[in-house]
Scaffold this motif. Structure first.
Motif, PDB file in Angstrom:
ATOM      1  N   ASP A   1       0.820  -1.215   0.000  1.00 24.50           N
ATOM      2  CA  ASP A   1       0.000   0.000   0.000  1.00 24.50           C
ATOM      3  C   ASP A   1       0.851   1.262   0.000  1.00 24.50           C
TER       4      ASP A   1
ATOM      5  N   SER B   1      -6.606 -11.103  -3.008  1.00 24.06           N
ATOM      6  CA  SER B   1      -6.778  -9.768  -2.440  1.00 24.06           C
ATOM      7  C   SER B   1      -5.763  -8.798  -3.024  1.00 24.06           C
TER       8      SER B   1
ATOM      9  N   LYS C   1      -7.765  -6.111  -5.034  1.00 25.87           N
ATOM     10  CA  LYS C   1      -8.097  -5.026  -4.108  1.00 25.87           C
ATOM     11  C   LYS C   1      -6.974  -4.011  -3.904  1.00 25.87           C
ATOM     12  N   HIS C   2      -5.733  -4.419  -4.098  1.00 22.36           N
ATOM     13  CA  HIS C   2      -4.620  -3.522  -3.785  1.00 22.36           C
ATOM     14  C   HIS C   2      -3.886  -2.999  -5.027  1.00 22.36           C
TER      15      HIS C   2
END
Length: 430
Positions: A213, A241, A245-246
């Protein structure tokens, strides 16, 4: 040319002007005849960006591509290199290497240490003209990397900046969340080294998604992609994920065909040997899958089933470092040859080693042979026979084709010539 005229019929001034005209005409014709510095003649050209897959000659002038045509006259060239029977490709781009060589006695990884390799020692002999260092340095030590390595290399060296300020100097240091500074990362990329730094690298993080992130935050500020070496968390973090999602479209997942017992989830289910459905979804969404072979990150048990089920990498790369150079990886040409062994066409291998990586790192000036572009190119011999290729577990797969770089040209200069194709022929005087 034979010009007939009566000298006495002309005045002295007119005669002088006429003589000058003849001299300029002769010089002009000679200049035109020598308009190309190097002419590569007779090869089959594969240039995916320009959709060329046929026999073509390539002319180089002043370090740039001057002409690409089916039959360029040898009278137009100062130097002609006969490459009949070979393939010409754009200079290969190895998008994942570690070349930050140095002598930091405290470094236990590839940052400023002997674990990184000299770019020029592994590039030209395999047709590579551009390498991209994958996060060996961070914003704190990139200036040293540039001075120490990049500025002294013939190979074009670009780099992903590590999300960690100190780069890859050791596994423990790569866990330091306080050394992940998106603002400084973006400053280095946008203001200080915009022509060299092409992205952000997150690697070897033992936690969950903090490193990823922070890298994405850096990438957003700098408007560049990130590359993720995801793993080393026990139990393994979810790559579903990560992908959905990232990561953003254009971000890169490296070590695509890795199969490690702990810490990293594989893209192919290790029991059913089926590619996990979300992997196809992620690639369709725009996540980039990079080979990143390395010394521990390429297993036939992952690559072969994936290939058979229609999942191919976007980019082929070597992950060059001390533990990969003499193992199953060897060099970029060997990695490319492995995909020939699995049944990928040479045209697709070239695409994934030239124009695809150029687009991923947002360098559309590279990876093709358009007229006017810098003359980076390779001449390959596609050898036929019986060859063996090993993965990181020393499992062997046989193939019938092997790539061998005969000639490499970087910025219009011959930098590798395996069999003297560009050399002046020597003969014994009788």
């Amino acid at each position: 040319m034979n010009f007939l005229f009566n000298k006495n019929a002309l005045s002295g001034k007119l005669y002088s002007r006429f003589s000058l005209f003849i001299v300029l005409l002769i010089i002009g014709q000679f200049t035109y005849a020598q308009e190309i510095d190097i002419l590569l003649k007779g090869a089959h050209l594969i240039d995916p960006k320009n959709k060329i897959d046929s026999k073509m000659d390539v002319g180089i002038t002043n370090g740039r591509i001057a002409r690409v045509a089916k039959d360029i006259s040898i009278a137009t060239a100062t130097k002609v290199i006969d490459v009949t029977g070979y393939y010409i490709t754009p200079g290969i781009i190895d998008m994942h290497v570690h070349v930050f060589q140095g002598t930091d006695k405290y470094s236990t990884s590839v940052g400023n240490s002997s674990r990184s390799q000299a770019a020029d020692a592994f590039s030209f002999r395999t047709g590579v003209t551009t390498v991209v260092d994958a996060g060996s340095s961070g914003w704190r030590n990139f200036p040293l990397f540039k001075e120490q390595t990049i500025d002294k290399s013939q190979t074009r060296i670009l780099a992903f900046l590590n999300v960690i300020g100190n780069g890859m100097i050791g596994r423990f240091q790569e866990q330091d969340v306080n050394d992940m500074n998106p603002v400084m990362n973006a400053h280095m990329i946008n203001r200080l080294y915009p022509t060299i730094l092409v992205g952000i690298k997150s690697a070897h993080y033992w936690g969950e998604f903090t490193s990823v992130d922070k890298a994405v935050e850096s990438g957003k500020l700098a408007n560049v992609p990130i590359m993720v070496d995801f793993g080393e968390h026990n139990p393994a973090n979810s790559i579903e994920s990560l992908f959905l999602k990232h990561l953003r479209p254009g971000d890169i997942f490296t070590h695509t065909y890795s199969e490690i017992s702990t810490g990293r989830e594989s893209i192919v289910d290790e029991k059913t040997r089926k590619v996990k459905p979300f992997v196809f979804e992620a690639q369709k969404r725009g996540v980039i899958f990079d080979v990143g072979h390395g010394g521990g990150a390429f297993s036939w048990a992952q690559a072969v089933p994936a290939f058979q089920q229609g999942f191919y990498p976007n980019v082929i790369s070597s992950d060059l470092h001390d533990q990969s150079m003499n193992s199953g990886m060897k060099d970029m040409a060997n990695v490319m040859s492995k995909f020939l062994a699995m049944g990928m066409s040479f045209q697709d291998v070239v695409l994934r080693s030239t124009w695809n990586p150029a687009q991923v790192i947002q360098r559309p000036d590279l990876g093709h042979l358009s007229v006017g572009s810098e003359a980076d190119l390779a001449v390959f011999n596609v050898r036929e026979g019986k060859f063996g290729y090993t993965d990181v577990r020393k499992i062997a797969v046989s193939g019938t084709k092997k790539l061998e770089a005969e000639l490499t040209i970087r910025a219009g200069k011959v930098v590798w010539d395996l069999n003297g194709l560009s050399g002046q022929k020597w003969t014994i005087e009788k």
